[in-house]
Design a protein around this motif. Structure first.
Motif, PDB file in Angstrom:
ATOM      1  N   ARG B  79      27.675 -36.315  83.152  1.00  0.00           N
ATOM      2  CA  ARG B  79      26.818 -36.967  82.174  1.00  0.00           C
ATOM      3  C   ARG B  79      25.413 -36.402  82.284  1.00  0.00           C
ATOM      4  O   ARG B  79      24.884 -36.279  83.381  1.00  0.00           O
ATOM      5  N   GLN B  80      24.818 -36.060  81.152  1.00  0.00           N
ATOM      6  CA  GLN B  80      23.404 -35.720  81.114  1.00  0.00           C
ATOM      7  C   GLN B  80      22.692 -36.954  80.585  1.00  0.00           C
ATOM      8  O   GLN B  80      22.878 -37.347  79.426  1.00  0.00           O
ATOM      9  N   ILE B  81      21.930 -37.577  81.465  1.00  0.00           N
ATOM     10  CA  ILE B  81      21.332 -38.868  81.132  1.00  0.00           C
ATOM     11  C   ILE B  81      19.890 -38.679  80.696  1.00  0.00           C
ATOM     12  O   ILE B  81      19.084 -38.099  81.428  1.00  0.00           O
ATOM     13  N   HIS B  82      19.571 -39.181  79.511  1.00  0.00           N
ATOM     14  CA  HIS B  82      18.244 -38.994  78.925  1.00  0.00           C
ATOM     15  C   HIS B  82      17.463 -40.302  78.928  1.00  0.00           C
ATOM     16  O   HIS B  82      17.715 -41.166  78.087  1.00  0.00           O
ATOM     17  N   PRO B  83      16.508 -40.450  79.854  1.00  0.00           N
ATOM     18  CA  PRO B  83      15.640 -41.636  79.799  1.00  0.00           C
ATOM     19  C   PRO B  83      14.661 -41.496  78.634  1.00  0.00           C
ATOM     20  O   PRO B  83      14.523 -40.418  78.046  1.00  0.00           O
ATOM     21  N   ILE B  84      13.974 -42.588  78.282  1.00  0.00           N
ATOM     22  CA  ILE B  84      12.997 -42.505  77.185  1.00  0.00           C
ATOM     23  C   ILE B  84      11.875 -41.538  77.558  1.00  0.00           C
ATOM     24  O   ILE B  84      11.428 -40.743  76.743  1.00  0.00           O
ATOM     25  N   GLU B  85      11.444 -41.636  78.810  1.00  0.00           N
ATOM     26  CA  GLU B  85      10.399 -40.729  79.281  1.00  0.00           C
ATOM     27  C   GLU B  85      10.898 -39.941  80.487  1.00  0.00           C
ATOM     28  O   GLU B  85      11.738 -40.418  81.236  1.00  0.00           O
ATOM     29  N   GLY B  86      10.375 -38.764  80.669  1.00  0.00           N
ATOM     30  CA  GLY B  86      10.708 -37.988  81.853  1.00  0.00           C
ATOM     31  C   GLY B  86      11.923 -37.104  81.646  1.00  0.00           C
ATOM     32  O   GLY B  86      12.531 -37.076  80.569  1.00  0.00           O
ATOM     33  N   GLU B  87      12.259 -36.390  82.700  1.00  0.00           N
ATOM     34  CA  GLU B  87      13.322 -35.400  82.644  1.00  0.00           C
ATOM     35  C   GLU B  87      14.691 -36.048  82.568  1.00  0.00           C
ATOM     36  O   GLU B  87      14.905 -37.142  83.085  1.00  0.00           O
ATOM     37  N   SER B  88      15.649 -35.356  81.959  1.00  0.00           N
ATOM     38  CA  SER B  88      17.024 -35.851  81.956  1.00  0.00           C
ATOM     39  C   SER B  88      17.688 -35.521  83.300  1.00  0.00           C
ATOM     40  O   SER B  88      17.248 -34.634  84.027  1.00  0.00           O
ATOM     41  N   ILE B  89      18.710 -36.288  83.620  1.00  0.00           N
ATOM     42  CA  ILE B  89      19.383 -36.180  84.921  1.00  0.00           C
ATOM     43  C   ILE B  89      20.841 -35.809  84.682  1.00  0.00           C
ATOM     44  O   ILE B  89      21.493 -36.382  83.804  1.00  0.00           O
ATOM     45  N   PHE B  90      21.359 -34.891  85.475  1.00  0.00           N
ATOM     46  CA  PHE B  90      22.787 -34.557  85.374  1.00  0.00           C
ATOM     47  C   PHE B  90      23.552 -35.260  86.477  1.00  0.00           C
ATOM     48  O   PHE B  90      23.169 -35.216  87.649  1.00  0.00           O
ATOM     49  N   GLN B  91      24.636 -35.931  86.095  1.00  0.00           N
ATOM     50  CA  GLN B  91      25.466 -36.639  87.073  1.00  0.00           C
ATOM     51  C   GLN B  91      26.903 -36.144  86.922  1.00  0.00           C
ATOM     52  O   GLN B  91      27.530 -36.367  85.876  1.00  0.00           O
ATOM     53  N   ALA B  92      27.406 -35.462  87.944  1.00  0.00           N
ATOM     54  CA  ALA B  92      28.755 -34.893  87.858  1.00  0.00           C
ATOM     55  C   ALA B  92      29.805 -36.000  87.796  1.00  0.00           C
ATOM     56  O   ALA B  92      29.645 -37.054  88.394  1.00  0.00           O
ATOM     57  N   TYR B  93      30.892 -35.763  87.031  1.00  0.00           N
ATOM     58  CA  TYR B  93      31.975 -36.742  86.948  1.00  0.00           C
ATOM     59  C   TYR B  93      32.823 -36.769  88.213  1.00  0.00           C
ATOM     60  O   TYR B  93      33.261 -37.808  88.658  1.00  0.00           O
ATOM     61  N   GLY B  94      33.078 -35.585  88.764  1.00  0.00           N
ATOM     62  CA  GLY B  94      33.995 -35.525  89.899  1.00  0.00           C
ATOM     63  C   GLY B  94      33.337 -34.870  91.084  1.00  0.00           C
ATOM     64  O   GLY B  94      32.232 -34.322  90.982  1.00  0.00           O
ATOM     65  N   LYS B  95      34.013 -34.919  92.207  1.00  0.00           N
ATOM     66  CA  LYS B  95      33.450 -34.300  93.407  1.00  0.00           C
ATOM     67  C   LYS B  95      33.836 -32.834  93.506  1.00  0.00           C
ATOM     68  O   LYS B  95      33.287 -32.100  94.324  1.00  0.00           O
ATOM     69  N   ASN B  96      34.794 -32.399  92.695  1.00  0.00           N
ATOM     70  CA  ASN B  96      35.266 -31.010  92.775  1.00  0.00           C
ATOM     71  C   ASN B  96      35.107 -30.279  91.442  1.00  0.00           C
ATOM     72  O   ASN B  96      35.986 -29.540  91.018  1.00  0.00           O
ATOM     73  N   ARG B 375      24.692 -44.887  94.058  1.00  0.00           N
ATOM     74  CA  ARG B 375      26.044 -45.319  94.373  1.00  0.00           C
ATOM     75  C   ARG B 375      27.070 -44.264  93.956  1.00  0.00           C
ATOM     76  O   ARG B 375      28.013 -43.957  94.695  1.00  0.00           O
ATOM     77  N   LYS B 376      26.888 -43.705  92.749  1.00  0.00           N
ATOM     78  CA  LYS B 376      27.834 -42.704  92.269  1.00  0.00           C
ATOM     79  C   LYS B 376      27.843 -41.475  93.194  1.00  0.00           C
ATOM     80  O   LYS B 376      28.893 -40.876  93.434  1.00  0.00           O
TER      81      LYS B 376
END
Lengths: 458, 458
Positions: B79-96, B375-376
């Motif tokens: 997931r590429q998470i876009h907050p209202i302000e600031g940089e977007s964050i990438f969160q991988a779906y899986g560990k591999n 947590r993720k």
């Protein structure tokens, strides 16, 4: 010019509401699927008896029919509980000798239909509504296999029961929430005939229960000295409708679980085999209205299981509240009236459905439990000691106009209170102690604060 | 002689299942309500993109279509998470580095239809099933306003979606449990066009989310460089579809909540006004079968909200499991096959419906919460440290064939475990402590015992 209202269904709720609306000045037509039950020995559908309580009487009073129904109603002041062995126990429903009343559904329905017609309502029988176009409010009606359209009305009210035709059309609209679910138990009616010279073979002033944990038999008195029995029984499982297949199995089942009933039902095996096993559905849905055009009422809006004896009572209360709202508003401002009706009744329809499901557990299981019987006694004592604060949920539901939603919401606070009281030991003994009485005052104050909070929130 | 099967609906599930059954030796006909989407620019219905994961690929593989679909699938690794302000964050779906895949629903459906026909399936378009007689298995079909009957089959399988015609007939049978409910949110599709020379204007290897607590925007990449955006938004309330009525309000809304998206959607106000707002339904029901005559599959049996991207995946898994059961039994013993199918799939249909509802909260709200993101990360670390014991619920659902029911059941045990770990402080720091590592071993052992118990019970 008078506004025209079409009501679907000439059952208890449809007939009562038609009377109330016609008296208010509307021109009411009822479309009833069945033939006129007054012209033959047609069953009224569903079970033969019903238990009339406060909310039911209030509806009849509005229509001016209370006195006439009192003549055919048998008061039941409590439950007569029959264990497999030993003496039966009487448990009063109220603390002040309140009763619920056994009334013949068929008799009541006939009276209501005739009253409606006497007021000018036009009841058209043998009219099967097969579809409703919600925007145009056009009904497709099947009469003797011929289909015609009908739209001569300003408002359609569906009082056509658990499988409402109008609700079927609502089901196809976007964002209509709908739930129907069946409990694992069905029911079968049996009959205890009158004894010699129309005598009652059981105490006639009680609702009889044979609680057997996972199933139960109940009996309600009829005017002719007979009792209508209903067996609530699982469809499947080790002891169930599906497991009793031979005459021998049926006989052994009754001998084992209902030894005191066996001699009172002469043809129990034959009756068990020939009477149908019917299912028990709960229906919740939303919305209950479509714009300013149509609405659901009674079982059509909230079909419930019969274990609180509140189906007809809740439907009559729907009618009373609707009439209140009409009186408080411009009589033809249907948009506003329907919206207020739904707002006031939806939470109560859901609540009475939940109360009814809960009460099955109480009737089939808990009433055989000495601790539960003790609790019921204490509830009545608390009601007498703190009449302004405490009233049991059962009494709220059956002997008051307290909203179902509020009654259900109070359940948990009552459970907590009663647990505290019962943990202190035998109530009569506890009351001898000053410390306990002080504690009790405190607990009651806590309870009062809790239910006050519920009242404020609701 | 070959057994004949009629499938209702040539959507993804109907077309795949038809192929699998035809290959198995049955004679399959599909009746599709719409015209042939391959012969024009007809929409495939519902949303344009879908997210293919493990269970979807397994279905395609059975049909021999995996390689062909891989060519049109775009992997999204997180997931590429876009907050209202600031940089977007990438969160991988899986560990591999596992991915879910953005696939065009229309393209996939066309491929599946063509494959089915190539295998010998007869697809009849423009066939609207308006009623099913369950006992005789007779379909009433409307074609260009003419109604005819059709019963040339041994079995009917309804893959006709959330408003299944067969399920409507089930609804009228005794003891059929049914529930449809809508969430307060609807959705509206928007489009981010490709940049210069078909370039992607956002990272193409992620599913983009703009989480805004009570609503969210998402975007999935398309092969042509564009992104399909979906706004999930309340129908009613202060910030809702009903509150945005003027051009000005719509523009201000996007400027306030999605400032980085505004420049990417040139006609956002026009698109917002002209694209429909659609509702989101969940359906649960039981039974899914009628005797040895008919059954429900996919959305017809378990319509779910789209937030786990599992609708098509769950439907394809239904197909795979049904084919397994057919292979394990006499191929025409439908009574047994249907009964086993329902037994194995019903709990999983309910579970994926619940998982999908839960994931909406996660997507629109929690992914904006730093604690949740932490947590993720820990979940993935635990999965690497204890690969035989721990696998996050998300990974079970998207990257394994673990049953949905089991995955959902593990949720609570995972919540407890992660709470313990996170209470100990920052995970990287904690790991430096021998005491913590010993505790962790113990917690993991407890978790393993809990999920073992779930496995044994299910």
């Amino acid at each position: 010019m008078n506004q025209k209202i079409t009501i679907l269904g000439a059952g208890l709720v449809g007939s009562l509401l038609a009377t109330l609306l016609q008296k208010k000045g509307y021109e009411v037509t009822i479309l009833e699927r069945r033939l006129d039950m007054r012209k033959g020995n047609l069953a009224a559908g569903r079970s033969i008896n019903l238990a009339m309580s406060q909310r039911g009487w209030a509806g009849l009073e509005l229509a001016g029919l209370k006195a006439a129904v009192e003549e055919i109603a048998i008061p039941m002041y409590g439950r007569q509980i029959h264990p497999i062995e030993g003496e039966s126990i009487f448990q009063a429903y109220g603390k002040n000798e309140e009763a619920i009343y056994s009334v013949s559904r068929g008799e009541l329905n006939r009276k209501l239909m005739t009253l409606a017609e006497d007021c000018g309502v036009n009841i058209r029988f043998n009219q099967k509504v097969i579809d409703v176009s919600l925007e145009t409010n056009t009904l497709q009606i099947e009469v003797d296999s011929r289909i015609s359209s009908y739209d001569e009305h300003d408002l359609v009210i569906a009082a056509d029961g658990a499988f409402s035709a109008l609700r079927n059309s609502y089901l196809k609209t976007d964002r209509f929430d709908y739930q129907q679910f069946y409990i694992p138990h069905g029911y079968k009616e049996l009959n205890i005939p009158a004894g010699a010279r129309n005598s009652f073979q059981l105490n006639k002033t009680a609702l009889h229960i044979w609680p057997r944990i996972n199933f139960m038999l109940i009996a309600l008195p009829n005017l002719d000295g007979s009792f209508t029995c209903t067996l609530f029984f699982p469809f499947e499982g080790e002891v169930s409708f599906s497991s009793l297949t031979t005459d021998q199995e049926i006989r052994l089942f009754f001998e084992k679980y209902f030894p005191d009933v066996m001699p009172l039902i002469p043809n129990v095996v034959e009756d068990f085999k020939s009477n149908p096993s019917s299912s028990l559905v709960t229906v919740k849905c939303f919305p209950w209205i479509y714009k300013d055009k149509s609405m659901l009422i009674g079982d059509a809006a909230h079909a419930i299981v019969p274990f609180y004896g509140q189906g007809m009572n809740a439907g009559f209360e729907d009618c009373r509240i609707l009439m209140d709202i009409i009186a408080e508003n411009h009589t033809n401002d249907w948009k506003n009236i329907l919206s207020l009706y739904q707002q006031r009744r939806k939470i109560n329809g859901d609540a009475v459905a939940d109360l009814a499901l809960q009460n099955f557990i109480e009737m089939r299981d808990l009433v055989a439990d000495p601790i539960f019987l003790e609790r019921k006694k204490i509830e009545k004592e608390l009601g007498k000691m703190f009449p302004d604060v405490f009233n049991s949920v059962y009494e709220m539901v059956s002997f008051s106009h307290t909203s179902y939603f509020y009654a259900l919401s109070c359940q948990k606070a009552q459970d907590t209170l009663l647990e505290k009281v019962m943990n202190a030991g035998r109530f009569e003994d506890s009351l001898q102690s000053t410390a306990f009485r002080n504690d009790l005052e405190l607990w009651i104050a806590t309870y009062a604060a809790e239910v006050k909070a519920i009242e404020t929130a609701s």
